[in-house]
Design a protein around this motif. Sequence first.
Motif, short mmCIF file in Angstrom:
data_model
loop_
_atom_site.label_atom_id
_atom_site.label_comp_id
_atom_site.label_asym_id
_atom_site.label_seq_id
_atom_site.Cartn_x
_atom_site.Cartn_y
_atom_site.Cartn_z
N GLY A 119 0.63 -1.30 -0.07
CA GLY A 119 0.00 0.23 -0.04
C GLY A 119 0.45 1.04 -0.12
N GLN A 120 1.65 1.51 0.74
CA GLN A 120 3.03 2.41 0.39
C GLN A 120 3.54 2.74 -0.19
OE1 GLN A 120 5.45 2.25 4.79
NE2 GLN A 120 3.47 2.04 5.41
N GLU A 121 4.11 1.43 -1.31
CA GLU A 121 4.15 1.70 -2.02
C GLU A 121 4.06 2.45 -3.27
OE1 GLU A 121 7.81 0.34 -3.72
OE2 GLU A 121 7.99 0.60 -1.41
N PHE A 122 2.38 1.86 -3.50
CA PHE A 122 1.34 2.52 -4.06
C PHE A 122 1.90 4.09 -3.53
CE2 PHE A 122 -3.17 3.89 -5.24
CZ PHE A 122 -3.22 3.67 -6.98
N MET A 123 1.21 4.01 -3.02
CA MET A 123 0.94 5.85 -2.02
C MET A 123 2.05 6.78 -3.13
SD MET A 123 -1.38 6.12 0.78
CE MET A 123 -0.59 4.11 1.68
N ALA A 124 3.37 5.85 -2.90
CA ALA A 124 4.50 7.01 -3.39
C ALA A 124 4.68 6.66 -5.01
CB ALA A 124 5.87 5.57 -2.91
N GLU A 125 4.61 5.87 -5.42
CA GLU A 125 4.15 5.63 -7.06
C GLU A 125 3.09 7.09 -7.56
OE1 GLU A 125 5.93 4.02 -9.20
OE2 GLU A 125 6.79 2.82 -8.39
N LEU A 126 2.17 7.61 -7.16
CA LEU A 126 1.07 8.40 -6.92
C LEU A 126 1.69 9.43 -7.54
CD1 LEU A 126 -2.06 7.54 -5.18
CD2 LEU A 126 -1.33 6.59 -7.77
N ARG A 127 2.54 9.44 -5.98
CA ARG A 127 3.26 10.71 -6.59
C ARG A 127 4.19 11.58 -7.25
NH1 ARG A 127 6.31 8.87 -1.59
NH2 ARG A 127 4.55 8.91 0.25
N SER A 128 4.32 11.14 -8.68
CA SER A 128 4.78 11.01 -9.75
C SER A 128 3.99 11.97 -11.35
CB SER A 128 5.32 10.01 -9.94
OG SER A 128 4.89 8.55 -10.55
N ILE A 129 2.80 10.70 -10.54
CA ILE A 129 1.98 12.04 -11.37
C ILE A 129 2.00 13.07 -11.68
CG2 ILE A 129 -1.26 11.88 -12.29
CD1 ILE A 129 -1.13 9.18 -10.60
N GLN A 130 1.96 13.60 -12.92
CA GLN A 130 2.39 14.76 -13.20
C GLN A 130 0.90 15.42 -14.67
OE1 GLN A 130 5.66 15.45 -15.17
NE2 GLN A 130 6.68 15.66 -13.06
N TRP A 131 0.46 16.31 -14.66
CA TRP A 131 -0.36 17.09 -15.54
C TRP A 131 0.25 18.39 -16.59
CZ3 TRP A 131 -4.23 15.37 -19.14
CH2 TRP A 131 -4.87 16.84 -19.42
N GLN A 132 0.50 17.47 -17.85
CA GLN A 132 1.18 19.45 -18.60
C GLN A 132 2.49 19.23 -17.87
OE1 GLN A 132 -1.71 21.54 -18.89
NE2 GLN A 132 -3.63 20.31 -20.67
N GLN A 162 3.51 19.74 -15.26
CA GLN A 162 3.12 20.04 -13.48
C GLN A 162 2.64 18.55 -12.68
OE1 GLN A 162 3.89 22.95 -13.04
NE2 GLN A 162 5.14 23.20 -15.01
N PRO A 163 3.48 18.91 -11.43
CA PRO A 163 2.82 17.87 -10.53
C PRO A 163 1.58 17.91 -10.23
CG PRO A 163 4.68 18.76 -9.63
CD PRO A 163 4.71 19.23 -10.95
N ILE A 164 0.99 16.40 -10.31
CA ILE A 164 -0.65 16.88 -9.22
C ILE A 164 -0.71 15.82 -7.89
CG2 ILE A 164 -2.56 16.63 -9.77
CD1 ILE A 164 -2.47 16.48 -12.88
#
Length: 405
Positions: free
Chosen positions: A328-341, A343-345
């Motif tokens: 679960g913690q590994e997945f939540m860490a992966e979410l931090r890399s999501i960006q839009w155009q 820019q990080p979200i």
Amino acid sequence: MKKDVSMMRKSMNAIRHSLLSYLQIPGYIRQEFLHESKRKNDVSLHIICVVIFVIEFYNLARVLLWSKSGLGTQNNRIYFSMYCTLILLGVLWLLLRRPLRQASVRCQCAVQYTVSGLILLWHLGLNSYDLIRDPAAGVTVLTTALLALALLIQMPPWYSIVQYVISYLLFQFIMAPLLDGGSRLNLTITFVVALTVSLAQAHHTSVTLKQQKQIIEINAKLQALVHLDPLTGLLNKITVECRAEQLLFDLEYTAKHGGLTLFLLDLDRFKVINDRYGHPCGDHVLVETAEAIRRAFPDPAGLGRIGGDEFAVLYDQPLTEEQAMFLGQEFMAELRSIQWQGQPIEVQCSIGVCICTLPQSSYQDLYTETDRMLYQAKKSGRGQCCVLKLKAPENREIEMAGAKE
């Protein structure tokens, strides 16, 4: 003038391309074509061998029993030898059939084409000898063999061209001098017809296999649409439920697995992302979340999207609480890399986990308990992972972890 020449070249190129495509078996169906040819030719050669045995044993009896001179003349001995040669060729093929099944399809087809070519050459030789003895004997033997093999033996187009061209050249070299102009023309036409029939048969099989391949691909895509979420490519809700129910069935009746683990993942404040950045961004976040799930959860029994921003991960084994919280913690860490155009979200997720080792559990019970853990995680401040090990009702363990910044 230049325009006319250009149009003529284009027409010639189109004709050449059409002809080449007619004479080629596409690479993606070549193996299927060989398998189909092997199957058809095996049956055809078996029938041909039966016909050979019936006719040639009759001819042997005719030479030995019903001819006054028997084997006393050279002519009868030549015919007798030729009949025996064809019978031996048939026997050899029948003996080779079983051991050939262990060889590759390409090798089996090569042997089949060789046998059919030898049968054709035998008939050409026999008919040549008939003409040497009697110029009025005609070419019925070779004509029959040509048309029968063209109809019964299937081979790739270029193999057909090579076989019939070589046979025709031998005919011109051996038999043509023994025939009048009309007979030569008729047999030439027979060669062309036989080659055309052989090419048409190969083309028809090629088209049929292409259509079958397309139907299989379309069915696979339709089947995928039935089981997959169209946006993320993950399993849909119904498929996740079916897989979980199958694992619960195995747990109860077959002891195939020691249990299973269900994760429910729900994005926190997803509506805010949609309102702030728009729905295209929301879809992008969902797709990227699916990719993050694939990276963070190795070797699952199923990954699915079961709601708008709710996902499920299924394991066919009972993970430990530590393992579940780590994933679960590994997945939540992966979410931090999501960006839009570019820019990080800020994307966060709450996770509920249920580890089930109890027989006679239903999917609804498992889902309810996991959803309760998900609610507990959200209630505890979001960005949390809450784990329940499903035991007897009086003895349940809960652990909770937050996302590590």
